[in-house]
Structure formats: structure tokens, C-alpha cells
Design an enzyme around this catalytic site. Structure first.
Site, PDB file in Angstrom:
ATOM      1  N   ARG A  36       0.825  -1.213   0.000  1.00 28.87           N
ATOM      2  CA  ARG A  36       0.000   0.000   0.000  1.00 28.87           C
ATOM      3  C   ARG A  36       0.857   1.259   0.000  1.00 28.87           C
ATOM      4  O   ARG A  36       0.475   2.282  -0.584  1.00 28.87           O
ATOM      5  CB  ARG A  36      -0.930  -0.017   1.218  1.00 28.87           C
ATOM      6  CG  ARG A  36      -2.095  -0.985   1.062  1.00 28.87           C
ATOM      7  CD  ARG A  36      -2.952  -1.022   2.301  1.00 28.87           C
ATOM      8  NE  ARG A  36      -4.122  -1.876   2.101  1.00 28.87           N
ATOM      9  CZ  ARG A  36      -4.929  -2.292   3.069  1.00 28.87           C
ATOM     10  NH1 ARG A  36      -4.680  -1.929   4.318  1.00 28.87           N
ATOM     11  NH2 ARG A  36      -5.958  -3.060   2.810  1.00 28.87           N
ATOM     12  N   LYS A 193     -18.932 -18.198   1.117  1.00 26.24           N
ATOM     13  CA  LYS A 193     -20.385 -18.158   1.265  1.00 26.24           C
ATOM     14  C   LYS A 193     -21.069 -17.288   0.218  1.00 26.24           C
ATOM     15  O   LYS A 193     -20.625 -16.180  -0.073  1.00 26.24           O
ATOM     16  CB  LYS A 193     -20.755 -17.634   2.655  1.00 26.24           C
ATOM     17  CG  LYS A 193     -20.316 -18.537   3.801  1.00 26.24           C
ATOM     18  CD  LYS A 193     -20.757 -17.952   5.140  1.00 26.24           C
ATOM     19  CE  LYS A 193     -20.374 -18.870   6.292  1.00 26.24           C
ATOM     20  NZ  LYS A 193     -20.814 -18.309   7.593  1.00 26.24           N
ATOM     21  N   GLY A 346      -8.272  -9.578  -0.874  1.00 24.15           N
ATOM     22  CA  GLY A 346      -7.065 -10.084  -0.235  1.00 24.15           C
ATOM     23  C   GLY A 346      -6.605 -11.445  -0.710  1.00 24.15           C
ATOM     24  O   GLY A 346      -5.419 -11.637  -1.034  1.00 24.15           O
ATOM     25  N   GLY A 369     -12.741  -3.996   0.584  1.00 19.42           N
ATOM     26  CA  GLY A 369     -14.159  -3.690   0.755  1.00 19.42           C
ATOM     27  C   GLY A 369     -14.677  -2.712  -0.274  1.00 19.42           C
ATOM     28  O   GLY A 369     -15.787  -2.855  -0.792  1.00 19.42           O
TER      29      GLY A 369
END
Length: 390
Positions: A36, A193, A346, A369
Site C-alpha cells: 500500500r 459463502k 485479499g 471492501g
């Protein structure tokens, strides 16, 4: 997208506050991954080179607001920036009252989350931050989905608010992939999921030509198609939702191809005996842990014909080499493709690094996100604020 960009603003002798995402992993005071920081550095360096009085800030971890926490200090980041710049980058602990910065100088302002009101997007704090600068640069795509004082509120009050090069590049890449894609548009969405990615799947199925699902998500779709999945991770209560997504894809001429074969084992372990079997031959005591070679070849063929590829998630338990062949095959297929490709998340970035294909992916997103929320069709608060100012 319509927003003001840093390169279009005169920065010489201006007080420039840059919000970056410098939330890096630190162990025993040492930065363990500077990805980053490397991504943010060109923006910081460009502002300094333009003669701006550069103030950089970021969050790090989740400290309690209003309390200084040495373990969440940006001190290691200041040391990294100093080494990168070849000169001292001062770390300023108490900065809300103002900071003296010389033209061309870079200073780092301590963790924004030490300030009370940061996470609640407090207007008073936002105005105080805005008063520090002549130009505010929002460059932290990784936090653009959070409406906080330093990512959203300050944009509303700053004299000039613009997008930094990193944020702009992220939005340009995502726009190219989803808003003006070269066809066919193929997306790979994988994860444990379906429930965590229902919005993502629902939005993408309205846009893509092919949607490849992997991991536990694929197992749910396999079960929804009537196949036995043994002890595999899946969500039996979401079979109807999976069928609805398949039907929605079919209605607009898109497809969600199911695996032809899988790698199955009786235990979730790196050294577990495993076998390759057809999708209709999974035993009741087996776990599906990867796609099989026929499936990998089929998916690679789809990727080779695609004009745009969006990748979020490995298709198998790639951390275990025995169950990583499928993800490796897709990674190399994307790398070899002439398609415009964008990858994020990630686990996806870990797979890209493991299989050495980073140089062959058109764009690798720095935001987890935020990347997902954009793919879900949501407007990110910081981007909405920049558009409003524009």
C-alpha cells in the site's frame, strides 16, 4: 466519471492534505508488507515535486478515539517514507491546530482515528481538517466506501477537493471493466459463502456475459443444480437464491458454467488423499476443495475469448498446493489473455503473488471492501462527495 483530479489543480506553494490508505501490517515495529505504501508514494511524491506543502494522513488499525496508542502509531510509516524520500518525513502527533510545512516538504500526520469523531464523520472534525489545507486530495480507495471525517466529511468543506492519481486510476479501471467493457465480459467470483456476496452476484449477473463461481459459492450453485456435494462447504438455505441468479443470467443470454469435474478429499488437510471426479460423482463423505483439470481448461478457454475479466476470489483452497491447481490455471489464463483484467480482494492478491502473474494483470485493486462495494453497484461515499463537488 466526473470529478476533479489532482493533476488538474495548481499545487505550487499550496497547503495540500492527502488522505492515503497506509494501513499496513506491522509486527514488532516492522512493516511486513509495503504494497500500500508503494501504491501511495507516487501521489505523495508528485505533490511534493510540484512544490506543494504536503501533509499526508491515514488510519492504522482500530484504536480507541481520543486516546494515543503507540501500537497504532504511524511512526513505522514515517520511517518508510523518510527512506523512500531520501530525507526526513516528520511525524506530527497533534496536528488539528495547524502544521507548519515548507514548500516541497512532506509531513505525516498521526493516525486519523486518534481524533474523536473520525469514524462517525463528525462535521466539526471534518471542518477542522478542511481548514488545514488549500487543497484536499482523496487518494485512499481502500477506505472510499467508509463515510468518515477524513475520507468523506472533509471533501464537503475543503476549499478544493480532488481525487488523487491512485483513487482516479482505481475508478477508471473499474469503470472500464463494468461501465464500458470490451465484450465478452467475464467475472470470476469465489468465496466461502453465497450470503456474503449475494449483492455482488446479483449486480454482476445483470452485466456480465459469463459468471464463473468458485469455492463454497460454487458448491452452493452445484447443489442448487441437483448434484450431491457431500460434506462440502455450502449453504443449503440459499439454493433458491442461487437458482434465481442462474435464471436471471439465462434470461439475458448470460451463463454461469458449473464445474465439469472437481478435486475431492475426505479431510480438509494439505496432506489429505484426494481424487479427481466428475461433478456427479462426489461421495457423501467427501469435500470439494478445487476445480478439476477439465473444468480449469474449460474456464481458461472462456477467459481466452473474453474482452474483459473481473477476478475476485480463488476457485479452490489454493493455500494448500494439492488444491491450488485450479486457481493457478485461471491465474495463468488471465495473465495470458489479451483481455483487460482487473483483480481485487485479499485472497485474490495472495494468489496473484503466489503464482507470479502480477505483471500480467491489467489492474490490481488496492481496496478490498471498496472494490467489492463498487462491484455490487454501490456508489462509494467518498466518490459521491467528489462528484458532488465537481
Amino acid at each position: 466519471m466526473s470529478f476533479l483530479r489532482m493533476q488538474d489543480v495548481a499545487l505550487s506553494d499550496q497547503r495540500v492534505l492527502i488522505r492515503e490508505d497506509l494501513n499496513v501490517p506491522i509486527k514488532d515495529g516492522t512493516i511486513t508488507s509495503d504494497t500500500r505504501l508503494e501504491a501511495a508514494w507516487p501521489t505523495i511524491a508528485a505533490a511534493a515535486a510540484a512544490g506543494a506543502r504536503v501533509m499526508v494522513t491515514s488510519h492504522l488499525g482500530r484504536p480507541k478515539e481520543g486516546v494515543f496508542d503507540a501500537s497504532a502509531s504511524l511512526a513505522p510509516v514515517a520511517a518508510w517514507l523518510s527512506a523512500k524520500a531520501g530525507r526526513e518525513v516528520r511525524l506530527v502527533r497533534d496536528w488539528l491546530g495547524g502544521v507548519e510545512v515548507a514548500p516541497g516538504e512532506i509531513v505525516l500526520l498521526e493516525n486519523v482515528r486518534f481524533n474523536v469523531g473520525e469514524e462517525k464523520d463528525d462535521p466539526a472534525l471534518s471542518q477542522t481538517m478542511a481548514a488545514l489545507c488549500d487543497v484536499f486530495v482523496m487518494d485512499a480507495f481502500g477506505t472510499a466506501h467508509r463515510a468518515q471525517a477524513s475520507t468523506h466529511g472533509v471533501i464537503r468543506y475543503a476549499k478544493i477537493a480532488c481525487a488523487g492519481p491512485l483513487l482516479a486510476a482505481e475508478l477508471d479501471a473499474l469503470g472500464r471493466a463494468l461501465e464500458t467493457p470490451a465484450r465478452p465480459l467475464l467475472a470470476i467470483v469465489a468465496g466461502s459463502k453465497v450470503s456474503t456476496k449475494l449483492e455482488l452476484l446479483g449486480n454482476l449477473v445483470e452485466r456480465v456475459d459469463q459468471l464463473i463461481v468458485g469455492g463454497g459459492i460454487a458448491n452452493t450453485f452445484i447443489a442448487a443444480a441437483g448434484y450431491a456435494v457431500g460434506k462440502s462447504l455450502h449453504e443449503p438455505d440459499l439454493l433458491d437464491q442461487a437458482r434465481a441468479i442462474v435464471a436471471k443470467a439465462a434470461a439475458r443470454g448470460a451463463s454461469i458454467p458449473l464445474p465439469l469435474d472437481v478435486v475431492a478429499a475426505k479431510a480438509f488437510a494439505a496432506d489429505a488423499p484426494h481424487r479427481i471426479c466428475a461433478i456427479d460423482a462426489v461421495a457423501g463423505d467427501e469435500l470439494i476443495l478445487d476445480i478439476g483439470p477439465a473444468t480449469a481448461a474449460h474456464y481458461a478457454n472462456l477467459i481466452a475469448r473474453a474482452g474483459t475479466v473481473v477476478w475476485n476470489g480463488p476457485v479452490g483452497v489454493f493455500e494448500m498446493d494439492a488444491f491450488g491447481a485450479g486457481t493457478q490455471a485461471l491465474a495463468h489464463a488471465i495473465a495470458a489473455s489479451a483481455a483487460f483484467s482487473i483483480a481485487g480482494g485479499g485472497d485474490t492478491l495472495a494468489a496473484i503473488e503466489k503464482y507470479g502473474v502480477s505483471e500480467k494483470i491489467s489492474y490490481i485493486s488496492t481496496g478490498g471492501g471498496a472494490f467489492l462495494e463498487f462491484l455490487e453497484g454501490k456508489e462509494l461515499p467518498a466518490v459521491a462527495a467528489l462528484r458532488a463537488r465537481a
